[in-house]
Motif scaffolding. Structure first.
Motif, mmCIF file in Angstrom:
data_model
loop_
_atom_site.group_PDB
_atom_site.id
_atom_site.type_symbol
_atom_site.label_atom_id
_atom_site.label_comp_id
_atom_site.label_asym_id
_atom_site.label_seq_id
_atom_site.Cartn_x
_atom_site.Cartn_y
_atom_site.Cartn_z
ATOM 1 N N ILE A 109 0.838 -1.195 0.000
ATOM 2 C CA ILE A 109 0.000 0.000 0.000
ATOM 3 C C ILE A 109 0.879 1.253 0.000
ATOM 4 C CG2 ILE A 109 -1.950 -1.128 1.127
ATOM 5 C CD1 ILE A 109 -1.255 0.386 3.677
ATOM 6 N N VAL A 110 0.346 2.292 -0.586
ATOM 7 C CA VAL A 110 1.011 3.590 -0.620
ATOM 8 C C VAL A 110 0.134 4.569 0.150
ATOM 9 C CG1 VAL A 110 1.851 5.472 -2.078
ATOM 10 C CG2 VAL A 110 2.053 3.098 -2.857
ATOM 11 N N VAL A 111 0.734 5.247 1.113
ATOM 12 C CA VAL A 111 0.019 6.233 1.923
ATOM 13 C C VAL A 111 0.661 7.595 1.665
ATOM 14 C CG1 VAL A 111 -0.646 6.935 4.256
ATOM 15 C CG2 VAL A 111 -0.467 4.497 3.691
ATOM 16 N N VAL B 54 4.496 -0.976 3.156
ATOM 17 C CA VAL B 54 3.782 0.287 3.287
ATOM 18 C C VAL B 54 4.765 1.369 2.876
ATOM 19 C CG1 VAL B 54 2.749 1.945 4.871
ATOM 20 C CG2 VAL B 54 2.217 -0.467 5.112
ATOM 21 N N SER B 55 4.452 2.061 1.802
ATOM 22 C CA SER B 55 5.271 3.178 1.334
ATOM 23 C C SER B 55 4.595 4.469 1.758
ATOM 24 C CB SER B 55 5.415 3.144 -0.190
ATOM 25 O OG SER B 55 6.029 1.948 -0.604
ATOM 26 N N LEU B 56 5.299 5.252 2.537
ATOM 27 C CA LEU B 56 4.776 6.539 3.002
ATOM 28 C C LEU B 56 5.444 7.635 2.190
ATOM 29 C CD1 LEU B 56 5.054 5.559 6.708
ATOM 30 C CD2 LEU B 56 2.916 6.171 5.622
ATOM 31 N N ILE B 57 4.642 8.443 1.517
ATOM 32 C CA ILE B 57 5.195 9.541 0.731
ATOM 33 C C ILE B 57 4.721 10.867 1.315
ATOM 34 C CG2 ILE B 57 5.458 8.183 -1.382
ATOM 35 C CD1 ILE B 57 2.884 9.429 -2.439
ATOM 36 N N GLY B 58 5.523 11.891 1.130
ATOM 37 C CA GLY B 58 5.173 13.197 1.661
ATOM 38 C C GLY B 58 6.391 13.970 2.109
ATOM 39 N N ARG B 59 7.540 13.609 1.580
ATOM 40 C CA ARG B 59 8.792 14.253 1.960
ATOM 41 C C ARG B 59 8.780 15.760 1.679
ATOM 42 N NH1 ARG B 59 13.371 12.049 3.701
ATOM 43 N NH2 ARG B 59 12.714 9.918 3.287
ATOM 44 N N GLN B 60 7.934 16.217 0.751
ATOM 45 C CA GLN B 60 7.874 17.639 0.409
ATOM 46 C C GLN B 60 7.054 18.444 1.423
ATOM 47 O OE1 GLN B 60 6.956 15.133 -1.689
ATOM 48 N NE2 GLN B 60 8.708 15.087 -3.047
ATOM 49 N N VAL C 268 4.916 17.531 7.925
ATOM 50 C CA VAL C 268 5.199 16.128 8.209
ATOM 51 C C VAL C 268 6.678 15.924 8.530
ATOM 52 C CG1 VAL C 268 5.271 13.817 7.170
ATOM 53 C CG2 VAL C 268 3.272 15.267 6.838
ATOM 54 N N THR C 269 7.554 16.441 7.680
ATOM 55 C CA THR C 269 8.985 16.180 7.871
ATOM 56 C C THR C 269 9.519 16.813 9.156
ATOM 57 O OG1 THR C 269 9.547 18.018 6.407
ATOM 58 C CG2 THR C 269 9.518 15.806 5.436
ATOM 59 N N ASN D 84 11.817 9.836 10.667
ATOM 60 C CA ASN D 84 11.804 10.242 9.259
ATOM 61 C C ASN D 84 12.279 9.149 8.309
ATOM 62 O OD1 ASN D 84 14.410 10.449 10.174
ATOM 63 N ND2 ASN D 84 14.875 12.310 9.039
ATOM 64 N N TYR D 85 12.906 8.097 8.830
ATOM 65 C CA TYR D 85 13.359 6.996 7.982
ATOM 66 C C TYR D 85 12.192 6.242 7.330
ATOM 67 C CZ TYR D 85 12.058 3.712 11.669
ATOM 68 O OH TYR D 85 11.362 2.977 12.598
ATOM 69 N N ILE D 86 10.988 6.417 7.847
ATOM 70 C CA ILE D 86 9.838 5.684 7.292
ATOM 71 C C ILE D 86 9.356 6.267 5.968
ATOM 72 C CG2 ILE D 86 9.094 4.905 9.567
ATOM 73 C CD1 ILE D 86 6.836 6.972 9.465
ATOM 74 N N LEU D 87 9.739 7.503 5.662
ATOM 75 C CA LEU D 87 9.301 8.122 4.411
ATOM 76 C C LEU D 87 10.082 7.534 3.246
ATOM 77 C CD1 LEU D 87 8.933 11.903 5.262
ATOM 78 C CD2 LEU D 87 7.121 10.279 4.768
ATOM 79 N N SER D 88 9.367 7.227 2.185
ATOM 80 C CA SER D 88 10.004 6.739 0.972
ATOM 81 C C SER D 88 10.893 7.847 0.416
ATOM 82 C CB SER D 88 8.964 6.346 -0.073
ATOM 83 O OG SER D 88 8.233 5.242 0.389
ATOM 84 N N PRO D 89 12.044 7.471 -0.148
ATOM 85 C CA PRO D 89 12.977 8.486 -0.620
ATOM 86 C C PRO D 89 12.467 9.275 -1.832
ATOM 87 C CG PRO D 89 13.797 6.284 -1.108
ATOM 88 C CD PRO D 89 12.562 6.131 -0.279
ATOM 89 N N ASP D 90 11.625 8.674 -2.622
ATOM 90 C CA ASP D 90 11.114 9.329 -3.822
ATOM 91 C C ASP D 90 9.606 9.307 -3.828
ATOM 92 O OD1 ASP D 90 13.678 7.629 -5.488
ATOM 93 O OD2 ASP D 90 13.650 9.789 -5.150
ATOM 94 N N ARG D 91 9.057 10.246 -4.566
ATOM 95 C CA ARG D 91 7.616 10.256 -4.766
ATOM 96 C C ARG D 91 7.290 9.162 -5.778
ATOM 97 N NH1 ARG D 91 3.379 13.632 -7.336
ATOM 98 N NH2 ARG D 91 1.739 13.617 -5.788
ATOM 99 N N ILE D 92 6.232 8.432 -5.524
ATOM 100 C CA ILE D 92 5.868 7.301 -6.387
ATOM 101 C C ILE D 92 5.028 7.784 -7.538
ATOM 102 C CG2 ILE D 92 4.625 5.124 -6.459
ATOM 103 C CD1 ILE D 92 5.489 4.760 -3.529
#
Length: 100
Positions: free
Chosen positions: A40-42, A72-78, A82-83, A92-100
């Motif tokens: 899943i992507v959140v 579980v891919s968590l996106i929202g680094r921008q 959140v950050t 912060n390690y739980i955030l995926s490095p790139d936007r999917i």
């Protein structure tokens, strides 16, 4: 804005404030979703507020998925809302490095 979750093209997008009062509902919702899906992507890109308890909730969700051999891919680094809290809680390690 209160908490809202929308599913759009396989991405579960969280909108609004995510605070301690929402954790019970989030836990129920994502437990149900994880029963149905292996991946899943959140998206946290439209979260307007995140407190430390919620940051730890997402960390536990991330860890739980790994124990169950799910992703579980968590996106929202921008999103600085959140950050900032994820950096402060060292999650912060739980955030995926790139936007999917």
């Amino acid at each position: 804005m209160s908490l809202e979750i929308k599913e759009h093209r396989g991405i579960f997008e969280i909108l609004g404030r995510v605070t301690t009062q929402h954790l019970g509902a989030l836990n129920s919702y994502f437990s149900h979703i994880m029963e149905q899906h292996d991946n899943i992507v959140v998206s946290l890109e439209k979260v307007t507020e995140l407190d430390s308890a919620s940051a730890h909730f997402f960390e536990k969700l991330y860890q739980k998925s790994a124990r169950q051999n799910k992703v579980v891919s968590l996106i929202g680094r921008q999103n600085t809302c959140v950050t900032d809290i994820l950096n402060a809680t060292k999650t912060n390690y739980i955030l995926s490095p790139d936007r999917i």
